[in-house]
Design an enzyme around this catalytic site. Structure first.
Site, PDB file in Angstrom:
ATOM      1  N   HIS A  90       1.049  -1.271   0.046  1.00  0.00           N
ATOM      2  CA  HIS A  90      -0.154  -0.122  -0.002  1.00  0.00           C
ATOM      3  C   HIS A  90       1.069   1.384   0.288  1.00  0.00           C
ATOM      4  CE1 HIS A  90      -0.321   0.429   4.899  1.00  0.00           C
ATOM      5  NE2 HIS A  90       0.987  -0.251   4.430  1.00  0.00           N
ATOM      6  N   HIS A  91       1.802   1.461  -0.088  1.00  0.00           N
ATOM      7  CA  HIS A  91       2.732   2.268   0.127  1.00  0.00           C
ATOM      8  C   HIS A  91       3.621   2.802  -0.967  1.00  0.00           C
ATOM      9  CE1 HIS A  91       3.478   2.510   4.280  1.00  0.00           C
ATOM     10  NE2 HIS A  91       3.552   1.205   4.746  1.00  0.00           N
ATOM     11  N   ALA A  92       3.486   1.818  -3.027  1.00  0.00           N
ATOM     12  CA  ALA A  92       3.630   2.564  -3.324  1.00  0.00           C
ATOM     13  C   ALA A  92       3.177   4.228  -3.979  1.00  0.00           C
ATOM     14  CB  ALA A  92       4.003   1.807  -5.023  1.00  0.00           C
ATOM     15  N   HIS A 142       0.433   3.905   8.260  1.00  0.00           N
ATOM     16  CA  HIS A 142      -0.400   4.958   7.816  1.00  0.00           C
ATOM     17  C   HIS A 142      -0.346   3.941   6.159  1.00  0.00           C
ATOM     18  CE1 HIS A 142      -1.755   8.181   4.868  1.00  0.00           C
ATOM     19  NE2 HIS A 142      -2.864   7.631   5.970  1.00  0.00           N
ATOM     20  N   ASP A 193      -0.779   5.499   2.722  1.00  0.00           N
ATOM     21  CA  ASP A 193      -0.393   6.271   2.035  1.00  0.00           C
ATOM     22  C   ASP A 193      -0.599   6.396   0.554  1.00  0.00           C
ATOM     23  OD1 ASP A 193       2.013   5.023   2.222  1.00  0.00           O
ATOM     24  OD2 ASP A 193       3.215   6.648   2.105  1.00  0.00           O
TER      25      ASP A 193
END
Length: 394
Positions: A131-133, A171, A173
């Site tokens: 989920h951070h990419a 998070h 993000d």
């Protein structure tokens, strides 16, 4: 379609997302699938095993820039490659990086497609949840953002309201950033406060862009938050905003790194609490979306001690009756885990013997830091949904 039909997306090729000597070791996914198989979860009635294809260029460029994809292809060839968040300690380059990252995105698309087109009521891709990419940058061990790719696929195939719930300790993000201005996507993230943990975002006042106010919901929790505080925060915020949004489908990122044994973060959850979170998300999907639920993996760096148990519970919840936390882990699996990770503390039961307390949130108790976090989130976002931040019934 049978009520209990669940698609489990799996292929050993998903283990090729391998950064080498790195916290994100694919052994955690291998051990998860082995444990679920030994426990009989994958043999339950209604379970469909789906072999995924890699995501196409068109599917990836719905959320990522084309020049970034070119960089991901080029980076493993050039030993001096710099930029795009690649070739760093967090995101080292590796052979086949584009292909393996695209396959993880394809697996999450396959999960979304099975649920959206009705061949399954629920679907799980434990290899997903990266989920951070960002659109043009690798970050936080994530090259391509498979939750965002899957959500974009849903939007392109007729979904009008998608709720994304992220219970990773970090998070969510990248997913938030990609849909921050899109009123069709609600992103909800419970995570350790960005004051203490990567990626430094996920404050309460991040609530969505112009025209999408209220569609980003963040619950930043203080270090040391345990089961009771985490569950109180979840139930004080998540069901209310998701009900108000009225999604057609729920996509969950189920990172297991909020556990107290995780080496990279500071929340103090038990596996039993993580299991309860999965049950709560499934119940919300049953209530609001006719059960349509896509569950993805995510973070989790206690590779033997936590992740395989947590995600086997996730697979158990998704495929029918939740597994009993008191049951023993199978002997054959314990041997496999010990062989794969010599020296690791191999768990003998599926739970942590935790006693979960259902402690409802009430206003006026803000001497507690978790209660302060809950109120701050409710004050920031509840009025945007027509909800009263001070009324515990909302």
């Amino acid at each position: 379609m049978a009520d209990e039909t669940t698609a489990v997306v799996w292929d050993k090729a998903l283990l090729d997302y391998d950064m080498g000597d790195h916290p994100l070791n694919p052994v955690r996914v291998e051990l998860t699938m082995a444990l679920a198989r030994e426990l009989g979860v994958l043999d339950r009635p209604g379970v469909q095993l789906i072999t995924p294809r890699p995501a196409t260029e068109a599917e990836l460029t719905r959320v990522h820039r084309e020049d970034y994809l070119d960089a991901v292809r080029q980076a493993p060839i050039d030993p001096f490659f710099l930029g795009w968040g690649l070739n760093t300690s967090d995101n080292p380059v590796f052979e086949g990086m584009h292909e393996s990252s695209a396959r993880i995105c394809g697996a999450s698309i396959a999960a979304a497609e099975a649920v959206w087109h009705g061949s399954a009521r629920r679907a799980v891709n434990v290899a997903g949840g990266l989920h951070h990419a960002m659109p043009a940058r690798a970050a936080g061990f994530c090259v391509y953002n498979d939750p965002a790719v899957a959500i974009a696929w849903l939007l392109d195939h007729g979904a009008q309201r998608v709720a994304y719930i992220d219970v990773d300790v970090h998070h969510g993000d990248g997913v938030q950033a990609m849909f921050y201005d899109d009123p069709r996507v609600l992103t909800v993230s419970l995570h350790e406060t960005p004051l203490a943990l990567f990626p430094g975002t996920g404050f309460c006042d991040e609530t969505g862009g112009p025209g999408a106010e209220g569609t980003a919901v963040n619950v930043p929790l203080p270090p040391g938050t345990g089961d009771a505080g985490w569950l109180k925060a979840y139930h004080a915020v998540v069901p209310s905003v998701v009900r108000a949004f009225a999604p057609e489908i729920i996509v969950s990122q189920c990172g297991a790194d909020a556990h107290r044994l995780d080496p990279l973060a500071d929340l103090m959850l038990s596996v039993d609490c993580q299991r309860a979170a999965y049950v709560a998300m499934r119940e919300l999907a049953d209530e609001l979306c006719d059960g349509r639920w896509v569950a993805l993996g995510g973070g989790g760096y206690a590779l033997v001690e936590v992740v395989p148990r947590a995600w086997s519970h996730l697979l158990g919840v998704a495929t029918g009756e939740p597994l009993d936390p008191g049951i023993r882990t199978p002997k054959a699996w314990r041997k496999m885990a010990a062989d794969r990770r010599p020296g690791a503390a191999v768990p003998e039961t599926m739970g942590d013997d935790a006693v979960l307390v259902d402690e409802p949130w009430t206003p006026g108790t803000e001497s507690d830091p978790v209660d302060r976090a809950i109120l701050a989130t409710r004050l920031a976002v509840f009025p945007l949904h027509g909800l009263d931040p001070h009324d515990p019934r909302d």
